[in-house]
Design an enzyme around this catalytic site. Structure first.
Site, PDB file in Angstrom:
ATOM      1  N   ASP A  13       0.809  -1.227   0.000  1.00  0.00           N
ATOM      2  CA  ASP A  13       0.000   0.000   0.000  1.00  0.00           C
ATOM      3  C   ASP A  13       0.840   1.273   0.000  1.00  0.00           C
ATOM      4  O   ASP A  13       0.428   2.296   0.551  1.00  0.00           O
ATOM      5  CB  ASP A  13      -0.979   0.011   1.196  1.00  0.00           C
ATOM      6  CG  ASP A  13      -1.874  -1.205   1.191  1.00  0.00           C
ATOM      7  OD1 ASP A  13      -2.247  -1.641   0.093  1.00  0.00           O
ATOM      8  OD2 ASP A  13      -2.188  -1.719   2.276  1.00  0.00           O
ATOM      9  N   GLY A  15       1.577   2.937  -2.647  1.00  0.00           N
ATOM     10  CA  GLY A  15       1.175   3.802  -3.765  1.00  0.00           C
ATOM     11  C   GLY A  15       1.737   3.279  -5.082  1.00  0.00           C
ATOM     12  O   GLY A  15       1.993   4.048  -6.009  1.00  0.00           O
ATOM     13  N   LYS A  16       1.885   1.948  -5.172  1.00  0.00           N
ATOM     14  CA  LYS A  16       2.442   1.334  -6.395  1.00  0.00           C
ATOM     15  C   LYS A  16       1.542   1.578  -7.598  1.00  0.00           C
ATOM     16  O   LYS A  16       2.005   1.811  -8.708  1.00  0.00           O
ATOM     17  CB  LYS A  16       2.618  -0.186  -6.190  1.00  0.00           C
ATOM     18  CG  LYS A  16       3.583  -0.536  -5.082  1.00  0.00           C
ATOM     19  CD  LYS A  16       3.660  -2.030  -4.852  1.00  0.00           C
ATOM     20  CE  LYS A  16       2.411  -2.619  -4.266  1.00  0.00           C
ATOM     21  NZ  LYS A  16       2.086  -2.196  -2.890  1.00  0.00           N
ATOM     22  N   GLY A  40      -4.505  -4.363  -3.751  1.00  0.00           N
ATOM     23  CA  GLY A  40      -5.509  -3.317  -3.949  1.00  0.00           C
ATOM     24  C   GLY A  40      -4.753  -2.076  -4.355  1.00  0.00           C
ATOM     25  O   GLY A  40      -4.087  -1.458  -3.534  1.00  0.00           O
ATOM     26  N   HIS A  41      -4.763  -1.769  -5.641  1.00  0.00           N
ATOM     27  CA  HIS A  41      -4.000  -0.626  -6.158  1.00  0.00           C
ATOM     28  C   HIS A  41      -4.980   0.460  -6.594  1.00  0.00           C
ATOM     29  O   HIS A  41      -5.779   0.258  -7.506  1.00  0.00           O
ATOM     30  CB  HIS A  41      -3.121  -1.054  -7.339  1.00  0.00           C
ATOM     31  CG  HIS A  41      -2.089  -2.063  -6.963  1.00  0.00           C
ATOM     32  ND1 HIS A  41      -1.219  -2.619  -7.868  1.00  0.00           N
ATOM     33  CD2 HIS A  41      -1.761  -2.613  -5.773  1.00  0.00           C
ATOM     34  CE1 HIS A  41      -0.411  -3.474  -7.243  1.00  0.00           C
ATOM     35  NE2 HIS A  41      -0.733  -3.484  -5.971  1.00  0.00           N
ATOM     36  N   GLN A 223       1.869  -6.226  -3.102  1.00  0.00           N
ATOM     37  CA  GLN A 223       2.360  -6.329  -1.722  1.00  0.00           C
ATOM     38  C   GLN A 223       3.665  -5.528  -1.552  1.00  0.00           C
ATOM     39  O   GLN A 223       3.817  -4.507  -2.181  1.00  0.00           O
ATOM     40  CB  GLN A 223       2.532  -7.797  -1.298  1.00  0.00           C
ATOM     41  CG  GLN A 223       1.221  -8.568  -1.209  1.00  0.00           C
ATOM     42  CD  GLN A 223       0.631  -8.947  -2.554  1.00  0.00           C
ATOM     43  OE1 GLN A 223       1.298  -9.541  -3.386  1.00  0.00           O
ATOM     44  NE2 GLN A 223      -0.607  -8.603  -2.796  1.00  0.00           N
ATOM     45  N   THR A 238       2.957 -12.604   2.838  1.00  0.00           N
ATOM     46  CA  THR A 238       2.129 -13.222   1.814  1.00  0.00           C
ATOM     47  C   THR A 238       2.917 -14.426   1.267  1.00  0.00           C
ATOM     48  O   THR A 238       4.050 -14.676   1.690  1.00  0.00           O
ATOM     49  CB  THR A 238       1.735 -12.201   0.724  1.00  0.00           C
ATOM     50  OG1 THR A 238       0.715 -12.780  -0.092  1.00  0.00           O
ATOM     51  CG2 THR A 238       2.916 -11.781  -0.136  1.00  0.00           C
ATOM     52  N   THR A 299      -8.781  -3.650  -0.501  1.00  0.00           N
ATOM     53  CA  THR A 299      -9.265  -5.006  -0.762  1.00  0.00           C
ATOM     54  C   THR A 299     -10.222  -5.468   0.329  1.00  0.00           C
ATOM     55  O   THR A 299     -11.285  -5.994   0.060  1.00  0.00           O
ATOM     56  CB  THR A 299      -8.068  -5.973  -0.888  1.00  0.00           C
ATOM     57  OG1 THR A 299      -7.262  -5.503  -1.955  1.00  0.00           O
ATOM     58  CG2 THR A 299      -8.508  -7.392  -1.176  1.00  0.00           C
ATOM     59  N   ARG A 304      -5.796   0.431   8.235  1.00  0.00           N
ATOM     60  CA  ARG A 304      -4.374   0.083   8.225  1.00  0.00           C
ATOM     61  C   ARG A 304      -3.728   0.558   9.522  1.00  0.00           C
ATOM     62  O   ARG A 304      -4.070   1.624  10.031  1.00  0.00           O
ATOM     63  CB  ARG A 304      -3.683   0.744   7.032  1.00  0.00           C
ATOM     64  CG  ARG A 304      -4.162   0.184   5.695  1.00  0.00           C
ATOM     65  CD  ARG A 304      -3.572   0.948   4.524  1.00  0.00           C
ATOM     66  NE  ARG A 304      -4.085   0.425   3.262  1.00  0.00           N
ATOM     67  CZ  ARG A 304      -4.163   1.132   2.140  1.00  0.00           C
ATOM     68  NH1 ARG A 304      -3.728   2.379   2.103  1.00  0.00           N
ATOM     69  NH2 ARG A 304      -4.644   0.589   1.046  1.00  0.00           N
TER      70      ARG A 304
END
Ligand code: GDP
Ligand code: IMO
Ligand code: MG
Length: 427
Positions: A13, A15-16, A40-41, A223, A238, A299, A304
């Site tokens: 998370d 900011g990819k 979740g992007h 991730q 993960t 997602t 967070r």
């Protein structure tokens, strides 16, 4: 032959999605190489906001071919609902390519993910419940189902039977659940075969040919480094390799082809799910970071966990990924703090430690050693160049760069494509 890897330098998370989308207009291919719809992007284009889970963020750039590599795990139901959601909004998704060697997240793997977590109780990982871990486990156990298996019913039936053999014992005897019938799973999977067929390709051949033809290829990680199965905070990770090497195995491109590795680094730290997090805040500063940064999972909708920037982690990310650059995101979120603490080292059992300890026990005991940097109050969201930033914001960026071990080549000052300060060009 420019091949760039863009990956998360922390716990995901960072900011990819935004960073990938920003480069998407200038690259020929954007490739997901690991993970699945646990990602979740969020990408903001003008007044439109897109949440992508499985699809590469390059799907929003018309000139770019999005590729799902062999290292990704694909849930076909999620794939088609994501595609139709984009089509309804006028996005052309016809260029998408999917590796025939990518593994399929079957319905039983989603079930196993959920029951395993429930069974673990207090020791749970806090997975996204999307079947990621069990699907990679099947891959390693050599009982996985691949995209190509949908085109041979007899092979598919044998493979599903083999996969369900042990799982049904486990589901019925250990977890008190009903057994899953092979025929039902096969039928469900075969129903996707025709719809999937136009996208299936030999992506390894294609990407290598593209690189030979001097096309620009961007590998987009899901991730982050600390969630990597080998290099992350195991077992709170993960089940794939988001780190740079994963781009090679997950797309079938040799390491000699990679020209640049960009670490996406948030100006503070967040984490979703369980596991150690030395700079985590439980006070109003943590609450403020969550509120101002909009730190809620794309997602799973979970809040967070938030904390200050951790330079030990950033240095570690530089090392294990061979980072050539950082893209620092969400600097705007820190506007308004008088003083900003930054973790420069850990104290473990009374000793100062500069690097991430390999021992899980030590990492659980790590206490942050903070240096405090002066903050700024000016709105920075309109800044277009480094010199537009207030002096203290410039000093904050420079300090992070010095501590983290790679140049900061871009800075995010807002979620939009154009809310970015480019310092060194990536291409
Ligand atoms: P990803 O999983 O790494 O793609 O990151 P996520 O999309 O899950 O989370 C990053 C969030 O921060 C998204 O809501 C982005 O729109 C937002 N974002 C990205 N860069 C910036 C930035 O520089 N400033 C602000 N304020 N938001 C940003
Ligand atoms: P993006 O790509 C943040 C976390 C989960 C859990 C652990 C294992 O948006 O950065 P899994 O379902 O993968 O088996 O869960 O990993 N996790 C993420 N955290 N961002 C993500 O993706 C994540 N994908 C998985 O919360 O702790
Ligand atoms: Mg995310």
């Amino acid at each position: 032959m420019p091949a760039l890897v863009l990956l998360g330098a922390q716990w995901g998370d960072e900011g990819k999605g935004k960073a990938t989308d920003l480069l998407g207009g200038s690259v020929d291919y954007v490739v997901r190489y690991q993970g699945g719809n646990n990602a979740g992007h969020t990408v903001v284009v003008g007044d439109q906001k897109y949440a992508l889970h499985l699809l590469p963020s390059g799907i929003l750039s018309p000139g770019c071919t999005p590729v799902i590599g062999n290292g990704v795990v694909v849930d076909p139901s999620v794939l088609f609902s994501e595609l139709s959601g984009l089509n309804e909004r006028g996005v052309d998704t016809s260029k998408l390519l999917i590796s025939g060697n990518a593994h399929i997240i079957t319905p039983y793997n989603v079930t196993v993910d959920k029951v395993t977590e429930r069974f673990l109780g207090k020791r749970k990982i806090g997975t996204t419940g999307r079947g990621i871990g069990p699907t990679y486990a099947d891959k390693i156990n050599r009982v996985g189902i691949r995209v190509q298996d949908l085109y041979d019913e007899s092979i598919l039936t044998q493979k599903v039977e083999a996969a369900l053999d042990v799982k049904n014992q486990m589901l019925t005897k250990l977890y008190n659940r009903r057994a899953i019938a092979t025929g039902q799973v096969v039928e469900e999977l075969l129903a996707y075969a025709d719809k999937l067929a136009p996208y299936v390709a030999d992506t390894v051949l294609l990407l290598n040919q593209a690189l030979d033809d001097d096309k620009v290829v961007l590998f987009e990680g899901g991730q982050g480094t600390l969630l990597d199965i080998d290099h992350g905070t195991y077992p709170f990770v993960t089940s794939s390799n988001p780190t740079a090497g994963g781009a090679c195995t997950g797309a079938g491109v040799g390491p000699t082809k990679i020209s640049r590795v960009i670490g996406i680094l948030k100006a503070y730290t967040t984490r979703v799910g369980a596991g150690p997090f030395p700079t985590e805040l439980f006070d109003e500063d943590g609450e403020a970071l969550r509120r101002i940064g909009g730190e809620r999972g794309v997602t799973t909708g979970r809040d967070r966990r938030c904390g200050w920037f951790d330079a030990v982690i950033a240095r570690y990310a530089t090392r294990v990924n061979g980072l050539t650059d950082f893209f620092l995101t969400k600097l705007d979120v820190l506007t308004g703090w008088e003083q900003i603490p930054v973790c420069v080292a850990y104290e473990i059992d009374g000793k100062r430690v500069e690097e991430l300890p390999y021992s899980q026990t030590d990492f659980h005991h790590a206490k942050p050693v903070y240096e405090t940097l002066p903050g700024w109050n000016e709105d920075i969201t309109k800044a277009k160049s480094f010199s537009d930033l207030p002096k203290n914001a410039q000093a904050y960026v420079k300090a992070l760069e010095e501590m983290s071990g790679a140049p900061i080549s871009a800075i995010g000052v807002g979620p939009g494509r154009d809310e970015t300060i480019e310092i060194n060009s990536f291409l």
